[in-house]
Design a protein around this motif. Structure first.
Motif, mmCIF file in Angstrom:
data_model
loop_
_atom_site.group_PDB
_atom_site.id
_atom_site.type_symbol
_atom_site.label_atom_id
_atom_site.label_comp_id
_atom_site.label_asym_id
_atom_site.label_seq_id
_atom_site.Cartn_x
_atom_site.Cartn_y
_atom_site.Cartn_z
ATOM 1 N N MET A 154 0.830 -1.198 0.000
ATOM 2 C CA MET A 154 0.000 0.000 0.000
ATOM 3 C C MET A 154 0.869 1.254 0.000
ATOM 4 S SD MET A 154 -3.363 1.047 1.278
ATOM 5 C CE MET A 154 -3.905 2.557 1.961
ATOM 6 N N GLU A 155 1.883 1.303 0.860
ATOM 7 C CA GLU A 155 2.731 2.487 0.922
ATOM 8 C C GLU A 155 3.491 2.688 -0.378
ATOM 9 O OE1 GLU A 155 5.268 2.293 4.305
ATOM 10 O OE2 GLU A 155 3.627 1.804 5.643
ATOM 11 N N TRP A 156 3.956 1.582 -0.964
ATOM 12 C CA TRP A 156 4.725 1.681 -2.198
ATOM 13 C C TRP A 156 3.863 2.238 -3.339
ATOM 14 C CZ3 TRP A 156 9.544 1.905 -3.492
ATOM 15 C CH2 TRP A 156 9.904 1.735 -4.810
ATOM 16 N N SER A 157 2.659 1.767 -3.468
ATOM 17 C CA SER A 157 1.789 2.249 -4.539
ATOM 18 C C SER A 157 1.419 3.718 -4.323
ATOM 19 C CB SER A 157 0.533 1.388 -4.655
ATOM 20 O OG SER A 157 -0.216 1.455 -3.446
ATOM 21 N N LEU A 158 1.257 4.119 -3.080
ATOM 22 C CA LEU A 158 0.963 5.521 -2.788
ATOM 23 C C LEU A 158 2.124 6.415 -3.217
ATOM 24 C CD1 LEU A 158 -0.930 7.611 -1.479
ATOM 25 C CD2 LEU A 158 0.254 7.172 0.676
ATOM 26 N N MET A 159 3.350 5.980 -2.934
ATOM 27 C CA MET A 159 4.519 6.775 -3.310
ATOM 28 C C MET A 159 4.686 6.837 -4.824
ATOM 29 S SD MET A 159 7.455 6.067 -0.432
ATOM 30 C CE MET A 159 7.825 4.441 -1.019
ATOM 31 N N THR A 160 4.403 5.761 -5.529
ATOM 32 C CA THR A 160 4.590 5.770 -6.980
ATOM 33 C C THR A 160 3.516 6.586 -7.690
ATOM 34 O OG1 THR A 160 3.391 3.675 -7.222
ATOM 35 C CG2 THR A 160 5.793 3.558 -7.032
ATOM 36 N N ILE A 161 2.379 6.768 -7.058
ATOM 37 C CA ILE A 161 1.315 7.585 -7.663
ATOM 38 C C ILE A 161 1.394 9.029 -7.184
ATOM 39 C CG2 ILE A 161 -1.170 7.937 -7.787
ATOM 40 C CD1 ILE A 161 -1.448 4.858 -7.604
ATOM 41 N N ALA A 162 1.485 9.218 -5.878
ATOM 42 C CA ALA A 162 1.485 10.568 -5.317
ATOM 43 C C ALA A 162 2.803 11.290 -5.563
ATOM 44 C CB ALA A 162 1.198 10.509 -3.827
ATOM 45 N N GLY A 163 3.899 10.574 -5.613
ATOM 46 C CA GLY A 163 5.207 11.194 -5.818
ATOM 47 C C GLY A 163 5.295 11.997 -7.109
ATOM 48 N N PRO A 164 5.018 11.381 -8.269
ATOM 49 C CA PRO A 164 5.086 12.133 -9.522
ATOM 50 C C PRO A 164 4.067 13.281 -9.598
ATOM 51 C CG PRO A 164 5.138 9.789 -9.960
ATOM 52 C CD PRO A 164 4.842 9.953 -8.508
ATOM 53 N N ILE A 165 2.896 13.078 -9.003
ATOM 54 C CA ILE A 165 1.891 14.146 -8.999
ATOM 55 C C ILE A 165 2.394 15.324 -8.175
ATOM 56 C CG2 ILE A 165 -0.422 14.781 -8.223
ATOM 57 C CD1 ILE A 165 -1.278 11.898 -8.963
ATOM 58 N N LEU A 166 2.926 15.049 -7.009
ATOM 59 C CA LEU A 166 3.478 16.108 -6.173
ATOM 60 C C LEU A 166 4.642 16.800 -6.867
ATOM 61 C CD1 LEU A 166 3.453 17.583 -3.472
ATOM 62 C CD2 LEU A 166 4.985 15.806 -2.593
ATOM 63 N N PHE A 167 5.496 16.035 -7.502
ATOM 64 C CA PHE A 167 6.628 16.600 -8.244
ATOM 65 C C PHE A 167 6.132 17.535 -9.344
ATOM 66 C CE2 PHE A 167 9.674 16.355 -11.767
ATOM 67 C CZ PHE A 167 10.783 16.921 -11.142
ATOM 68 N N ALA A 168 5.112 17.118 -10.094
ATOM 69 C CA ALA A 168 4.567 17.947 -11.171
ATOM 70 C C ALA A 168 3.975 19.245 -10.621
ATOM 71 C CB ALA A 168 3.518 17.168 -11.952
ATOM 72 N N VAL A 169 3.279 19.159 -9.511
ATOM 73 C CA VAL A 169 2.686 20.351 -8.902
ATOM 74 C C VAL A 169 3.781 21.325 -8.478
ATOM 75 C CG1 VAL A 169 1.389 21.195 -6.903
ATOM 76 C CG2 VAL A 169 0.539 19.246 -8.208
ATOM 77 N N VAL A 170 4.812 20.821 -7.831
ATOM 78 C CA VAL A 170 5.919 21.683 -7.394
ATOM 79 C C VAL A 170 6.629 22.284 -8.598
ATOM 80 C CG1 VAL A 170 8.174 21.674 -6.241
ATOM 81 C CG2 VAL A 170 6.231 20.512 -5.193
#
Length: 55
Positions: free
Chosen positions: A1-17
């Motif tokens: 669960m944590e791994w999938s959250l990081m692989t989805i939320a990470g790139p989205i957060l990066f794009a927003v920043v």
């Protein structure tokens, strides 16, 4: 669960920043142009004052 959250939320957060940084940089360029123009005007005024005093 944590791994999938990081692989989805990470790139989205990066794009927003990244988008925020790009938008912030545009404002900085506009402010820099305004500052440069104000400096040119100020120096021209000072040069005109100096020439008036020298005459």
């Amino acid at each position: 669960m944590e791994w999938s959250l990081m692989t989805i939320a990470g790139p989205i957060l990066f794009a927003v920043v990244l988008l925020w940084l790009m938008a912030h940089n545009r404002r900085s360029r506009a402010e820099k142009r305004w500052t440069e123009e104000a400096t040119r005007r100020r120096r021209a005024e000072e040069d005109a004052d100096q020439k008036g005093k020298d005459a």
